[in-house]
Design an enzyme around this catalytic site. Sequence first.
Site, mmCIF file in Angstrom:
data_model
loop_
_atom_site.group_PDB
_atom_site.id
_atom_site.type_symbol
_atom_site.label_atom_id
_atom_site.label_comp_id
_atom_site.label_asym_id
_atom_site.label_seq_id
_atom_site.Cartn_x
_atom_site.Cartn_y
_atom_site.Cartn_z
ATOM 1 N N HIS A 1 -5.856 0.869 -2.744
ATOM 2 C CA HIS A 1 -4.924 0.432 -1.706
ATOM 3 C C HIS A 1 -3.797 1.460 -1.582
ATOM 4 O O HIS A 1 -2.638 1.208 -1.935
ATOM 5 C CB HIS A 1 -4.370 -0.947 -2.048
ATOM 6 C CG HIS A 1 -5.394 -2.039 -1.919
ATOM 7 N ND1 HIS A 1 -6.464 -2.156 -2.776
ATOM 8 C CD2 HIS A 1 -5.505 -3.055 -1.031
ATOM 9 C CE1 HIS A 1 -7.197 -3.214 -2.419
ATOM 10 N NE2 HIS A 1 -6.640 -3.765 -1.363
ATOM 11 N N SER B 1 -11.739 -3.004 -0.672
ATOM 12 C CA SER B 1 -11.035 -4.199 -1.120
ATOM 13 C C SER B 1 -12.009 -5.377 -1.167
ATOM 14 O O SER B 1 -12.995 -5.335 -1.897
ATOM 15 C CB SER B 1 -9.826 -4.483 -0.223
ATOM 16 O OG SER B 1 -8.989 -5.472 -0.789
ATOM 17 N N GLU C 1 -10.622 -0.231 -8.648
ATOM 18 C CA GLU C 1 -9.245 -0.186 -8.155
ATOM 19 C C GLU C 1 -8.764 -1.615 -7.988
ATOM 20 O O GLU C 1 -9.561 -2.557 -7.983
ATOM 21 C CB GLU C 1 -9.154 0.573 -6.834
ATOM 22 C CG GLU C 1 -9.952 -0.025 -5.681
ATOM 23 C CD GLU C 1 -9.262 -1.166 -4.939
ATOM 24 O OE1 GLU C 1 -8.010 -1.195 -4.909
ATOM 25 O OE2 GLU C 1 -9.965 -2.033 -4.386
#
Length: 348
Positions: free
Chosen positions: A316, A141, A246
Amino acid sequence: MDRRRFIGGTALTAALLPVLGMQGALAAPRGRLLPAALNKGDTVGLVSPSSASSDRLSLQLAREAMEALGLVVKTGEHYDARYGHLAGTDAERAGDLNAMFADKQVKGIVCVRGGSGAARLLPLLDYDRIRANPKVLLGYSDITALHSAIQARTGLVTFHGQIGSGSWNRFNADQFERVFFKRELMHYQNVVVDGDDELVPRKNRTLTLRGGIARGELIGGNLTVLTALAGSPYLPDFTGKILFLEDVEEAPYRIDRMFTTLKLMGALDKIAGFIFGECTDCKPGDGYGSLTLDQIFDDYILPLKIPAYRGAMIGHIREQFIVPVGGRVEMDADAGSFRMLEPVFTGA
């Protein structure tokens, strides 16, 4: 997780480089650099380079997870600090990370969580020290900022995968064991399971965008964080690379805007292959309608005529791959998989 308010911080810190005078901050990488192998019984450092943890239990769980994996834990001096939404000031968080790389006792570094704020640290990191003490760095992330900058400035292979306070379910723990302790040449292919009375499996399915096989080093991570580094010296070269991406909680029009950025900066035209993980909760808002992710990939990826697929277990999600950023892989877009071509640790 609201990263968009802090994108401007990257440009600000980049502008302050001459003032900060960080030695080696803009030095060119000297080829690919492998971290030292990690073994059970080794000491790992827990650091918080991004957002602060919302409660003490998450910090305790991160420690317990590392210990359950067979590791000894050393915490950063400010890993439980708070400065606004951040886990301490920029100097404190960068200082913890620099200290962990310098500490000979520490064999690996695990980020407690993501969130926002890691990009603020990039001018403050001691890249010469990192280059001289190559070791495992794990997170995802917002940690994409660290993966990208360390790859660009040192060539060190780092690892995109579960954070310390995340879910250490059986799949994720097995990934950790296989990647770090067994040091397997991993073959990353989604685990497809039969769903609830479905005629054909639906969970963890991949979709081929354009078939074919490509080889190259992996770069990428979180799309929002990666594109926020555009125009800075903290992005690695995209030439001949396999780009994996992502994201989470980003409306399709923002995904489209970020792909536009990658296109305009010339990054997409340089890559050899493309892997998209999960875009969790990326739903259009109210309005006149929205592009779909399929249409976005059709517009930006298909014209590249490179192997590409989507749906990899990256992002995630509860079960996710641990992948080597900077590691050499071969991807098979028809099979929806990729595999490591060579070891990513010294001595392996």
